[in-house]
Design an enzyme around this catalytic site. Structure first.
Site, mmCIF file in Angstrom:
data_model
loop_
_atom_site.group_PDB
_atom_site.id
_atom_site.type_symbol
_atom_site.label_atom_id
_atom_site.label_comp_id
_atom_site.label_asym_id
_atom_site.label_seq_id
_atom_site.Cartn_x
_atom_site.Cartn_y
_atom_site.Cartn_z
ATOM 1 C CB THR A 175 -0.833 0.129 1.221
ATOM 2 O OG1 THR A 175 0.029 0.390 2.333
ATOM 3 C CG2 THR A 175 -1.747 -1.259 1.352
ATOM 4 C CG HIS A 176 0.522 4.185 1.370
ATOM 5 N ND1 HIS A 176 -0.264 5.540 1.257
ATOM 6 C CD2 HIS A 176 0.061 3.351 2.249
ATOM 7 C CE1 HIS A 176 -1.330 5.325 2.212
ATOM 8 N NE2 HIS A 176 -1.419 4.220 2.753
ATOM 9 C CB SER A 184 19.351 1.222 -24.411
ATOM 10 O OG SER A 184 20.349 2.390 -24.589
ATOM 11 C CE LYS A 234 17.878 0.881 -19.378
ATOM 12 N NZ LYS A 234 17.698 2.315 -19.767
ATOM 13 C CD GLU A 255 9.194 2.068 -20.905
ATOM 14 O OE1 GLU A 255 9.547 3.079 -20.636
ATOM 15 O OE2 GLU A 255 9.820 1.203 -21.136
#
Ligand code: ARG
Length: 469
Positions: free
Chosen positions: A162-163, A284, A290, A297
């Site tokens: 949570t949070h 990348s 990467k 996304e």
């Protein structure tokens, strides 16, 4: 080259002396995008002329010529040889003008007892209904692949948050099943709106109906609609079916974006909770090490397009007086884009979920950090010592502070140290401090224990099998 009578100016501009200005033509034309409804337009026309013939409004001979001509046009459009013309404004005029070229004057009878207003409402409804059906099939696939991943991970333990702070350990399968529930509701929304949209506007004509003895139930039946719409003014003037579809898509996109965001988080080296294969990652251009979760996304980012389609169309429709206004031509591009985007994102998510490999050891290690079983300790104090929960909460807080001070996990605190805070604590407390103990103990309905999750998985598996999901 077509002769002047084949242009829109020839077909419908009998009362005009002069042609349109170029900009007028540009702002007016929808053929650039509404050609995507070509097949629906032909289907609608074939249903209409079939009914006109059955009702003896058009002769059998003309009806056959019209239908044959429309089938030729269907082939031309599918093969890419159809000569689309901006001067002819939209798909309806393009098809009709071509029909006239192919079969001559009989083509002019197709539009008897019909207007472009009920024609476009019908075509667009048919298009949205198909998009809605494709979405239903894709959401079903997404649910199926999530249920399978969850089934393999009922006992894989991860931190529950949570949070975005570690809260309590949970089953990774449980986490995935939460999305199954969300997508299950999305599926329900898509099905509900299909029910409501599945009524035929055809035969409403321009707005008021027609004096010809048409049979609207027959065209509805031929087009697979459950029934004709009851009110002709409503039939030509509302686009709530597209709005409702876009609203359901928007809600589902919001769910997709949350899952996509978690995939991005889980993929980051700091989490390292999952792996995606080369098929679902990019590299990348500068950093050779990467592995980027671009698809996730993009799903997260594309939610804006679908929400934009919904809000765009809501804004177009707002405060429009009855019945048809040309504003409504603005319904299509955003709906097409919303549907394309939605379907692409669903396909990407289906691919990623199927591809994803959980890194169980990393999840388990993270689940053990940050005193994730503090609630279990507080619950133990309530259960075993009869303390009110608030007091138990306070004592547990002190024990957490103590553990932090010693730099150890809660379950590593020596009993003697615990007893300094609360003398009645005994060695049985350690039975609830383990991460597995915590997860296994949460057996309340809908809880995270592997058995509970396995039950949820089984329920959904049988729904998937019966195509209820
Ligand atoms: N192209 C128009 C549309 O997409 C068709 C309807 C035109 N009707 C009219 N009365 N001009 O909405």
């Amino acid at each position: 080259m077509r002769d002047e009578t084949n242009k829109s100016s020839g077909l419908i501009r009998g009362r005009f002396g002069e042609g349109m200005s170029e900009v007028m033509e540009q702002i007016n034309a929808s053929i650039g995008f509404d050609q995507r409804m070509a097949m629906q337009d032909i289907d609608g026309s074939i249903a209409h002329v079939t009914m006109l013939c059955e009702q003896k409004i058009v002769s059998a001979e003309d009806a056959v010529a019209i239908k044959d001509g429309l089938e030729v046009i269907r082939t031309e459009i599918s093969s890419g040889s159809f000569p689309f013309s901006v001067e002819l404004e939209d798909i309806h005029m393009n098809v009709e003008a071509r029909l006239r070229e192919l079969i001559g004057a009989a083509a002019g009878r197709l539009h008897t007892a019909r207007s472009r207003n009920d024609q476009v409402a019908t075509d667009f409804r048919l298009w949205v209904r198909e998009a809605n059906d494709r979405a239903i099939a894709l959401v079903q696939q997404l649910i199926a692949v999530l249920v399978e991943q969850a089934g393999e991970n009922t006992a894989t333990i991860m931190p529950g948050y949570t949070h975005l702070q570690s809260a309590q350990p949970v089953s990774f399968g449980h986490h995935l099943m939460a999305y199954v529930e969300m997508f299950g509701r999305d599926l329900g929304r898509l099905r509900d709106c299909r029910e409501r949209m599945n009524e035929s506007p055809l035969g409403a004509a321009a707005l008021a109906g027609t004096s010809f003895p048409i049979d609207r139930a027959r065209t509805a039946e031929l087009l697979g609609f459950a029934r004709p719409m009851r009110n002709s003014l409503d039939a030509v003037s509302d686009r709530d079916f597209a709005l409702e579809y876009l609203a359901a898509a928007s809600m589902c996109m919001t769910h997709l974006s949350r899952l996509a965001d978690e995939i991005v988080l889980w993929m980051s080296p700091q989490y390292s909770f999952i792996e995606l294969s080369d098929a679902w990652t990019t590299g990348s251009s500068i950093m050779p090490q990467k592995r980027n979760p671009d698809a996730a996304e993009l799903v997260r980012g594309k939610v804006g397009r679908v929400h934009g389609s919904l809000f765009g169309l809501l804004t177009v429709m707002k405060a429009l007086p009855l019945t048809f206004s040309k504003d409504m031509q603005e319904d299509k591009e955003r709906t097409f884009d919303g549907a394309d985007t939605f379907e692409l994102c669903l396909k990407a998510m289906i691919g990623m979920i199927g591809d994803m490999t959980p890194r169980a050891a990393n999840m388990r290690a993270a689940a053990g950090a940050a005193h994730a079983t503090a609630t279990d300790l507080a619950d133990w104090l309530v259960r075993e010592l009869g303390l009110p929960f608030r007091e138990a909460h306070h004592i547990t807080g002190q024990l957490v502070r103590l553990a932090d001070k010693h730099g150890v996990r809660l379950d590593e605190l020596p009993l003697a140290a615990m007893q300094e805070v609360e003398a009645r604590i005994d060695e049985n407390v350690f039975a609830v401090l383990g991460i597995e103990d915590s997860v296994n103990s949460r057996r309340s309905l809908g809880g995270t224990s592997p058995e509970c999750v396995a039950r949820q998985v089984e329920e959904w598996r049988s729904r998937v099998k019966q195509s209820l999901a």
